[in-house]
Every structure is written in C-alpha cells, then in structure tokens.
Scaffold this motif. Sequence first.
Motif, PDB file in Angstrom:
ATOM      1  N   TYR A 137       7.018  -5.215   9.603  1.00 19.46           N
ATOM      2  CA  TYR A 137       7.914  -4.624   8.612  1.00 19.46           C
ATOM      3  C   TYR A 137       7.145  -3.728   7.650  1.00 19.46           C
ATOM      4  O   TYR A 137       7.596  -2.630   7.294  1.00 19.46           O
ATOM      5  CB  TYR A 137       8.664  -5.728   7.853  1.00 19.46           C
ATOM      6  N   SER A 138       5.934  -4.196   7.234  1.00 16.19           N
ATOM      7  CA  SER A 138       5.142  -3.384   6.306  1.00 16.19           C
ATOM      8  C   SER A 138       4.681  -2.086   6.962  1.00 16.19           C
ATOM      9  O   SER A 138       4.600  -1.044   6.309  1.00 16.19           O
ATOM     10  CB  SER A 138       3.953  -4.159   5.761  1.00 16.19           C
ATOM     11  N   LYS A 139       4.416  -2.113   8.259  1.00 17.03           N
ATOM     12  CA  LYS A 139       4.031  -0.889   8.971  1.00 17.03           C
ATOM     13  C   LYS A 139       5.206   0.076   9.035  1.00 17.03           C
ATOM     14  O   LYS A 139       5.043   1.301   8.909  1.00 17.03           O
ATOM     15  CB  LYS A 139       3.519  -1.228  10.375  1.00 17.03           C
ATOM     16  N   LYS A 140       6.401  -0.447   9.238  1.00 11.21           N
ATOM     17  CA  LYS A 140       7.595   0.404   9.258  1.00 11.21           C
ATOM     18  C   LYS A 140       7.809   1.050   7.881  1.00 11.21           C
ATOM     19  O   LYS A 140       8.127   2.236   7.773  1.00 11.21           O
ATOM     20  CB  LYS A 140       8.838  -0.389   9.643  1.00 11.21           C
ATOM     21  N   LEU A 141       7.648   0.220   6.832  1.00  3.47           N
ATOM     22  CA  LEU A 141       7.816   0.742   5.477  1.00  3.47           C
ATOM     23  C   LEU A 141       6.786   1.827   5.175  1.00  3.47           C
ATOM     24  O   LEU A 141       7.104   2.852   4.567  1.00  3.47           O
ATOM     25  CB  LEU A 141       7.686  -0.377   4.448  1.00  3.47           C
ATOM     26  N   GLU A 142       5.568   1.586   5.614  1.00  6.26           N
ATOM     27  CA  GLU A 142       4.514   2.576   5.395  1.00  6.26           C
ATOM     28  C   GLU A 142       4.842   3.883   6.102  1.00  6.26           C
ATOM     29  O   GLU A 142       4.662   4.982   5.563  1.00  6.26           O
ATOM     30  CB  GLU A 142       3.172   2.030   5.873  1.00  6.26           C
ATOM     31  N   ALA A 143       5.333   3.716   7.330  1.00  3.87           N
ATOM     32  CA  ALA A 143       5.693   4.924   8.087  1.00  3.87           C
ATOM     33  C   ALA A 143       6.829   5.666   7.384  1.00  3.87           C
ATOM     34  O   ALA A 143       6.817   6.898   7.283  1.00  3.87           O
ATOM     35  CB  ALA A 143       6.083   4.542   9.500  1.00  3.87           C
ATOM     36  N   LYS A 144       7.833   4.961   6.862  1.00  3.00           N
ATOM     37  CA  LYS A 144       8.949   5.596   6.145  1.00  3.00           C
ATOM     38  C   LYS A 144       8.441   6.269   4.865  1.00  3.00           C
ATOM     39  O   LYS A 144       8.876   7.367   4.519  1.00  3.00           O
ATOM     40  CB  LYS A 144      10.019   4.557   5.788  1.00  3.00           C
ATOM     41  N   TYR A 145       7.537   5.596   4.172  1.00  7.53           N
ATOM     42  CA  TYR A 145       7.006   6.150   2.930  1.00  7.53           C
ATOM     43  C   TYR A 145       6.260   7.455   3.200  1.00  7.53           C
ATOM     44  O   TYR A 145       6.420   8.434   2.475  1.00  7.53           O
ATOM     45  CB  TYR A 145       6.092   5.127   2.256  1.00  7.53           C
ATOM     46  N   LYS A 146       5.469   7.447   4.257  1.00  4.26           N
ATOM     47  CA  LYS A 146       4.732   8.652   4.604  1.00  4.26           C
ATOM     48  C   LYS A 146       5.688   9.757   5.003  1.00  4.26           C
ATOM     49  O   LYS A 146       5.472  10.947   4.712  1.00  4.26           O
ATOM     50  CB  LYS A 146       3.712   8.363   5.706  1.00  4.26           C
ATOM     51  N   LYS A 150       6.178  13.395   2.826  1.00  5.12           N
ATOM     52  CA  LYS A 150       5.987  14.687   3.429  1.00  5.12           C
ATOM     53  C   LYS A 150       7.159  15.603   3.106  1.00  5.12           C
ATOM     54  O   LYS A 150       7.042  16.804   3.104  1.00  5.12           O
ATOM     55  CB  LYS A 150       5.841  14.552   4.950  1.00  5.12           C
ATOM     56  N   ARG A 151       8.234  15.187   2.775  1.00  6.70           N
ATOM     57  CA  ARG A 151       9.399  16.007   2.488  1.00  6.70           C
ATOM     58  C   ARG A 151       9.312  16.560   1.156  1.00  6.70           C
ATOM     59  O   ARG A 151       8.991  16.992   0.313  1.00  6.70           O
ATOM     60  CB  ARG A 151      10.667  15.219   2.504  1.00  6.70           C
TER      61      ARG A 151
END
Length: 151
Positions: A137-146, A150-151
Amino acid sequence: MATAAAAAPPEEEAAAAAPEARPPAAKQDPVIETAEEATEPAEADINELCKDMFNKMAIYLTGELTATSEDYRLLENMNKLTSLKYLEMKDIAINISRNLKDLNQKYAGLQPYLDQINLIEEQVAALEQAAYKLDAYSKKLEAKYKKLEKR
C-alpha cells in the motif's frame, strides 16, 4: 571229529587219499577249500569273554550316560544364562517405560508453553502478512504521490 577230507566231495576225497594220482596242477587249485572243525571254547574262555564283553558294555554305557548328563548340564547352563538375559532385558524395559512416563509428564507440563508458542507463531504470520500489505500500500501511495507531484 570232522576233517577236511570228510567235508570234501567224493572226487576230492579220492584225490586226497592218493596224492600221487592227482595231477600236479591240482595242488594249487584255488577252488579247493579246507575246513576246520568248529570247537567250542573252554568254559573258562567263555566266562572271560562274557566278563570282557560286560566290562566293555559297561564302559560304553557309562560313556553314553556321561555324554547325556553333560548335554543336560549344558542345557541347564544355557537356560540359566537365558533366564539372566531375560531378567536384564526386563530391567531395561522397565527403565525405558519409566523414562517414557517421565517424558510424557514433562511434555504435558510443557504443553501450555507449546500452545503459546503456536499462538505467537500464528500472530507473527498474521503480522507479517499485514506488514506485506502495508508495504504494498505504501508503494502504491508513493507512486501516486510521485505522479501527482509531476503534474
């Protein structure tokens, strides 16, 4: 008394009566047999022979009985040794049984602790699964945050 001539057939009687009338080859003829008169041994000889026979028979029977007695003595000793061996085996079996009872009692005393260990192991496995899920879950959150960054 019967003689060799009386036991011989009539042809041989004539030859024996007139040795000069017989051909020279007949003297060495292997077919001609001589007989001796069978005489009974003297009474003393019979008694001696009987005593000798009974003595030898007594020695033989004594030997046979001694051998049989030795065989039975050997069997008796073997039975005693076997009995002792079985007593030793019985003692060993009693000790094993006693030790097994002691081990069973100790195991029964440890059983609550073993149950706690099993419970802790199950809880650790559940905690590990929760940690894997949290990591994912933390990896998914990190990916979403990144991605949002970028936007």
